[in-house]
Enzyme design. Structure first.
Site, PDB file in Angstrom:
ATOM      1  N   GLY A   8       0.821  -1.199   0.000  1.00 45.88           N
ATOM      2  CA  GLY A   8       0.000   0.000   0.000  1.00 45.88           C
ATOM      3  C   GLY A   8       0.856   1.249   0.000  1.00 45.88           C
ATOM      4  CE1 TYR A 100     -14.423   1.989 -11.242  1.00 46.31           C
ATOM      5  CE2 TYR A 100     -12.508   2.153 -12.679  1.00 46.31           C
ATOM      6  CZ  TYR A 100     -13.242   2.612 -11.597  1.00 46.31           C
ATOM      7  OH  TYR A 100     -12.782   3.692 -10.877  1.00 46.31           O
ATOM      8  CB  SER A 108      -4.147  -4.777  -7.485  1.00 47.66           C
ATOM      9  OG  SER A 108      -3.260  -4.091  -6.624  1.00 47.66           O
ATOM     10  CG  ASP A 109      -6.189  -1.252  -3.238  1.00 49.36           C
ATOM     11  OD1 ASP A 109      -6.411  -1.074  -4.457  1.00 49.36           O
ATOM     12  OD2 ASP A 109      -6.191  -0.316  -2.414  1.00 49.36           O
ATOM     13  NE  ARG A 110     -11.873   1.008  -5.626  1.00 47.14           N
ATOM     14  CZ  ARG A 110     -12.477   1.842  -6.455  1.00 47.14           C
ATOM     15  NH1 ARG A 110     -11.787   2.413  -7.442  1.00 47.14           N
ATOM     16  NH2 ARG A 110     -13.767   2.100  -6.322  1.00 47.14           N
TER      17      ARG A 110
END
Length: 255
Positions: A8, A100, A108-110
């Site tokens: 992150g 989307y 990528s975290d989402r």
């Protein structure tokens, strides 16, 4: 063991899985200037603190929102663990139907959070991630990912306040005794805390109204528990959501 790594903007979170059980996890500061060797020694010391060595790693998967670090961490895994890391991105099987407008733009975290939330809590759902940015992701009843909202995170917002308002002191982010602060620190805590509670409640309500669903709202990120205790709109707090999603995606790419 499977090593899962979430890179992150502020922190790197590492987890070690044995099967579907998270055995250990650590959080370290993100440092774009560290080399593969420096990260290798750091991770070696973390492993050593629980009596483990690199030879016990049998697979690695990485989610990153810091592209300059991808190659560094990938090389670290190859050099010290003899493992080719799987990196979340185009060509990776996630099982997520992304609606989307430009799917490659989704962080990528989402994606990883949505995969984990669908698996563990079902759809429809909203994932609220209290990170460097506060993100809201909506998944409909057919487990289709539609997108969401991205807002400045708590840290960014408070840092701007401290920096731009010379007379305001730096304070701890905590729930104040009252929404009406009777001194400067209490007033700042009230504005920050209840401002973010209102943001979460407002965006969640608008998503629900727009899509006409009653989704499960899952919160993750460092301050998720603090805000979840103050609002009924958050149903679940899962601090390991991203790590769980990484494990699931790794397994989906082994067949």
């Amino acid at each position: 063991m499977l090593l899962v790594i979430d890179i992150g903007n502020s922190n790197i979170v590492l987890g070690l899985y044995e099967g579907d059980e998270l055995q250990h996890h650590w959080r370290v500061s993100t440092d774009r200037n560290k080399t593969e060797d420096e990260y290798g020694m750091l991770v070696k010391s973390l492993f050593g603190s629980v009596g483990l060595g690199f030879e016990q790693v049998r697979g690695v998967i990485i989610s990153s929102v810091v592209p300059p670090l991808n190659l560094t961490i990938e090389r670290m895994c190859g050099k010290y663990m003899q493992q080719k890391a799987l990196i979340i991105g185009p060509g990776i099987k996630t099982g997520l139907n992304i609606k989307y407008e430009y799917p490659r733009e989704v962080g990528s975290d989402r994606i990883v959070n949505a995969v984990a939330a669908i698996h563990h809590y079902g759809a429809p759902l909203i994932v609220v991630d209290f990170g460097t940015a506060t993100t809201f992701c909506y998944v409909d009843e057919r487990a289709q990912y539609w997108g969401g909202a991205i807002a400045p995170g708590i840290g960014i917002s408070t840092e701007a306040l401290f920096t731009r308002a010379a007379k305001l002191p730096r304070i701890e982010i905590t729930k104040p005794a009252s929404v009406v602060g009777r001194n400067t620190i209490a007033a700042m805590q009230a504005g920050i805390f209840y401002g973010f509670v209102g943001q979460v409640e407002g965006i969640v309500r608008r998503i629900m109204d727009e899509y006409g669903t009653q989704p499960t709202v899952v919160a993750t990120g460092g301050l998720a528990s603090l805000f979840a205790n103050e609002t009924s709109c958050i149903h679940v707090v899962d601090q390991n959501l991203t790590l769980k999603g990484l494990r699931l995606i790794y397994e989906r790419n082994q067949s």
